[in-house]
Structures are given as C-alpha cells and as structure tokens.
Design an enzyme around this catalytic site. Structure first.
Site, PDB file in Angstrom:
ATOM      1  N   LYS A 100      72.180  36.945  25.879  1.00 37.88           N
ATOM      2  CA  LYS A 100      72.621  35.427  25.978  1.00 37.88           C
ATOM      3  C   LYS A 100      73.802  35.037  25.171  1.00 37.88           C
ATOM      4  CE  LYS A 100      68.048  34.155  27.200  1.00 37.88           C
ATOM      5  NZ  LYS A 100      67.950  33.989  28.557  1.00 37.88           N
ATOM      6  N   ASP A 149      62.074  30.579  17.877  1.00 41.05           N
ATOM      7  CA  ASP A 149      62.715  31.210  19.262  1.00 41.05           C
ATOM      8  C   ASP A 149      64.292  30.775  19.170  1.00 41.05           C
ATOM      9  OD1 ASP A 149      63.676  31.956  21.601  1.00 41.05           O
ATOM     10  OD2 ASP A 149      62.180  31.288  22.791  1.00 41.05           O
ATOM     11  N   GLN A 198      68.089  30.512  22.850  1.00 37.88           N
ATOM     12  CA  GLN A 198      69.355  29.572  23.652  1.00 37.88           C
ATOM     13  C   GLN A 198      69.847  29.004  22.461  1.00 37.88           C
ATOM     14  OE1 GLN A 198      69.969  29.512  26.683  1.00 37.88           O
ATOM     15  NE2 GLN A 198      68.093  30.419  27.522  1.00 37.88           N
ATOM     16  N   HIS A 249      59.210  28.600  26.417  1.00 40.26           N
ATOM     17  CA  HIS A 249      59.647  29.720  27.130  1.00 40.26           C
ATOM     18  C   HIS A 249      58.093  30.558  27.262  1.00 40.26           C
ATOM     19  CE1 HIS A 249      61.262  33.503  28.738  1.00 40.26           C
ATOM     20  NE2 HIS A 249      62.315  32.826  29.130  1.00 40.26           N
ATOM     21  N   CYS A 278      60.662  30.019  33.781  1.00 47.27           N
ATOM     22  CA  CYS A 278      59.814  30.829  32.678  1.00 47.27           C
ATOM     23  C   CYS A 278      59.184  29.863  31.884  1.00 47.27           C
ATOM     24  CB  CYS A 278      60.329  32.196  32.002  1.00 47.27           C
ATOM     25  SG  CYS A 278      60.728  33.446  32.806  1.00 47.27           S
TER      26      CYS A 278
HETATM   27  N1  PLP Z   1      63.114  31.887  24.953  1.00 46.59           N
HETATM   28  C1  PLP Z   1      63.966  31.315  25.279  1.00 46.59           C
HETATM   29  C2  PLP Z   1      64.057  30.020  24.961  1.00 46.59           C
HETATM   30  C3  PLP Z   1      64.707  31.651  26.528  1.00 46.59           C
HETATM   31  O1  PLP Z   1      65.530  30.950  27.465  1.00 46.59           O
HETATM   32  C4  PLP Z   1      64.272  33.020  27.047  1.00 46.59           C
HETATM   33  C5  PLP Z   1      65.228  33.709  28.021  1.00 46.59           C
HETATM   34  O2  PLP Z   1      65.479  32.884  28.765  1.00 46.59           O
HETATM   35  C6  PLP Z   1      63.639  33.718  26.267  1.00 46.59           C
HETATM   36  C7  PLP Z   1      63.073  33.480  24.988  1.00 46.59           C
HETATM   37  C8  PLP Z   1      63.323  35.367  26.628  1.00 46.59           C
HETATM   38  O3  PLP Z   1      64.795  36.076  26.538  1.00 46.59           O
HETATM   39  P1  PLP Z   1      64.540  37.631  27.160  1.00 46.59           P
HETATM   40  O4  PLP Z   1      64.334  37.650  28.497  1.00 46.59           O
HETATM   41  O5  PLP Z   1      65.982  38.162  26.948  1.00 46.59           O
HETATM   42  O6  PLP Z   1      63.825  38.348  26.173  1.00 46.59           O
END
Ligand code: PLP
Length: 422
Positions: A242, A216, A219, A139, A380
C-alpha cells in the site's frame, strides 16, 4: 548491521502547489495502459498502490545481479544480498522513526503482523473474561486475529463505538477500557471512512491505564509522517504494497522490550540460536519472528519504495491528496442520490459512497466499463458497514499519482450513472 541510511529530504512544497503530478505519473508504467479501450483511471490505491519504475527496476535488478539467499552463505553474492536486506531494515527503521533496527520485523503483510502480536504477545496474557478492545471502524485484519486468540482463551473482543459522522467516540472508548482490558487495537486511518484517528491521544489514554496498544497503520504510512517514538504505542503494523512497494512484504514494529520477551510464533530456519532434539534455543528479535526464507527481493524493493516516497516528500504528497479529496468530496456530494459515508473532521485520501438504486457491485462494473477502477463491497469492514446501515459501498481512493482529471472523470461517470439509473 550497516549504518542508518540518510533520510532523503525533498524540498518543501506549499499545499497543493508545485507538485508535478504529470512527472509522478510518468514513473508508473501501468498508468498509461488502457482498460476496455479507455485510459485506466486507477482509484483503488487503498487496496493496493501501483508501483513506480524505481521499485519495478529494483526488483528486476536485484534478481539480475544481487540475488541469493540471505544470512546463510559465506560467498560474496549471499553476503551482498544479506547486506541489502540489512539496509532495507534500516530504511524501514528510519521511515518509522524507530529507536532500534531490532524493532523491525519483516512479515508478509499487516494482517500477518497483527496475527503475530495476537498469538505471541497477547495469547499468553489472556484468560477467561479478559477483553481485547478494538473500534467499530476496524478492518477485519484488526478484529479476526484477536477473535482467534480470544476463542482459545475465553477472552472476548469488544468494540468502542463511532458516531454518525464516522469519528471515534473518545469518551466511550475511555469508558470501555476497564480492569479486564488486555489490549487495544486501533486503526490510524479508516479504510472505509478515511477518518484519521487521533492516535497520540488514544495511546496516551490507554497507557495511563496500563493497556498495550497496537496501531494499524496500513492506510496511514502512505499519507502521514510516522514517528513511533513520539506515538509511544507498543506495536504498529503496515503492508508494503500500500506504500508503493511490492506485495508479500509487511512490517511489524514493536517495542524491543516486548519483542525480547515474546516467544516465537512460527518455527524453522533462521529463527534459532541452536537446535538439538533435546531442545532448541531461539534467536534474538527480529530474527526470532522471521522463520524461513523471506521475500528477499521484495524487502529490498520495499526499502526502495520508501526512498521513493520520501524523495517525493510526504508533506507534498499529503497536500496533493488533500486537494484531490476536497475536489472529490465537493463533486460527489452534488450528485443526486449519492451518499458519502461519514463526514469526519480529518479525512485521508479516500471516500466511500452509495448510490441510490444501484448496488455497489453494479456501480463498480459500470465504472469499470469506463476504465475507472474503484473498490466495491464491504472493504473487509463488515461490522462498520453494519453500523452505517449499508451492506456494501463503493470506494474511491487516491495516491500521489492521482490527477484532478481522474477525479473529474469519476464525478462525470457517477453523475451519468445516477441520471440514467434513477
Ligand atoms: N488494515 C487496514 C486499515 C487495511 O485497509 C488493510 C487492507 O486493506 C489491512 C489492515 C490489511 O492489509 P493486508 O491485506 O495487506 O494485510
């Protein structure tokens, strides 16, 4: 700090059976609303999960009965709010299996947590020619923060490849770890492919070469049990919204030895030990990284969300979601012109796809007219879409409250669209 709250154990449920999705759905008021006159079919939980009544009520109750600023007042109400704040931190500690509550830093979201690590931990260690290794399936939140510090220091961000099924190429990843690698950032579950990466193996690989790892888990935490001590990584990040919690709250877990050695990244109230115009000394972690008033009620409600999920049982939720995923994969694969992105060996709770002749955004709009909410665009993850050879896709993602009927409604709608638009 209060004692560690006991983990809420749920009775183990056999895979796919014994999970009362109707009872779960009844706890989500938004799921009984309509969109365009149709019952809402919410299939965008990977973007943000809906909130159970327990979380909504916890927020309201906190504002009604317990709200005051924390760590500041000597009066009863502030002390009560502070105590609830401490309990929430303990709940996150327990949820992640962290050794120490001081390893839990509250931030706004996973994105902010990565930025904190990039700026406070990594930037001072970077020089020209150094490398930050990520993967092609990241992401943007696990790419751009590293690029910002790389641009300042003359370092560069490089990506380990994936194969055509959407799996990480572990051999290539191992080869990319070189003498200039200063950090590895890797996603646990891809938000586009659903691939569940073997993070334990990846962490072990990096640690053998002395490279710190950030996972990260944005998810992952809502689908898989986490034990940061067993994972042995250096940092792990996730977002509250999430995992059925409120938006505006996220978590950075970091090894205490790292956090203790890291400088603050933002200055202000609550992160200091002593302030004078001649110089300021800083609080110990986690407070050193928590400048200013946090989302007090949101952090409390995040703790309630984690209790709620643990009460349901992560294993039971995972089994329910696995059954939904299998049904969706099977139904969507039969739709003419529909291409599922990736076919990883282990996939969690989401599917991305394209439909021949229909742009992803049009697909999203057509589904919306039927009350079905899916994500469309690049999610993203532009580099990943480029690697897959598509500019945009649609994504359906599932949660504890997703029903078989909703999967079937999606499949029926997609088939209709595929037939009428070809
Ligand atoms: N990392 C992953 C794999 C994500 O799917 C997301 C959000 O969709 C993020 C990071 C970023 O999350 P946030 O926008 O809540 O900071």
């Amino acid at each position: 700090m209060s004692a560690l709250p006991a983990r809420r154990e749920a009775p183990a449920a056999p895979a796919g059976a014994g999970f009362d999705v109707a009872a779960v759905r009844a706890q989500f008021p938004i799921l009984s609303t309509t969109v365009h006159g149709r019952p809402l079919v919410y299939l965008d939980s990977a973007a943000s999960a809906q909130k159970p009544r327990a979380v909504i009520d916890a927020l309201a109750r906190f504002y009604e009965r317990d709200y005051a600023n924390i760590h500041r007042g000597v009066y009863e109400l502030s002390q009560r709010a502070s105590a609830l704040h401490d309990v929430a931190r303990r709940k996150v500690q327990r949820f992640l299996g962290a050794a120490d509550w001081r390893e839990i830093v509250f931030v706004r979201n996973a994105t902010e947590a990565v930025n904190l690590v990039a700026q406070s931990f990594l930037a001072p260690r970077l020089g020209p020619g150094d490398e930050i290794l990520v993967t092609e399936m990241e992401h943007h939140a696990n790419i751009v923060p590293w690029q910002l510090v790389a641009a300042r220091t003359g370092a560069k961000v490089v990506a380990a490849p994936i194969d055509d099924t959407g799996e990480l190429d572990l051999e290539a990843l191992a080869e990319r770890i070189g003498p200039r690698t200063r950090m590895l950032g890797v996603v646990w579950v891809s938000n586009v492919l659903g691939t569940v990466n073997p993070v334990e193996e990846i962490v072990a690989l990096a640690r053998r070469r002395g490279v710190p790892v950030l996972i990260d888990a944005a998810q992952a935490v809502q689908h898989l049990a986490v034990d940061v001590r067993a994972l042995d990584a250096d940092f792990l990040v996730f977002s509250g919204h999430k995992v059925y919690g409120p938006s505006g709250v996220g978590v950075l877990w970091g090894r205490l030895e790292h956090l203790s050695a890291m400088p603050p990244w933002q200055g202000g109230g609550d992160m200091i030990e002593r302030v004078a115009f001649e110089g300021t000394s800083f609080a110990e972690p986690p407070f050193r990284f928590e400048a200013g008033t946090p989302d007090i009620a949101g952090i409390h409600a995040l703790g309630v969300a984690l209790d709620w999920l643990e009460g349901l049982g992560l294993e039971a939720v995972a089994a329910h979601e696995a059954a939904l995923l299998a049904r969706a994969e099977d139904a969507l694969a039969r739709i003419p012109g529909l291409r599922l992105l990736g076919a990883p060996k282990r996939r969690a709770s989401l599917l991305s796809f394209t439909l021949e002749g229909v742009h992803a955004h049009d697909l999203g709009t057509l589904l919306d007219l039927e009350g079905i909410a899916v994500r469309t665009g690049h999610h993203c993850a532009m580099p990943l879409h480029a690697r897959l050879g598509v500019s945009a896709s649609a994504r359906a993602s599932f949660a504890a409250y997703t029903s078989v009927e909703e999967i079937d409604a999606l499949a029926r709608a997609l088939r209709r669209i595929a037939e009428s638009w070809r």
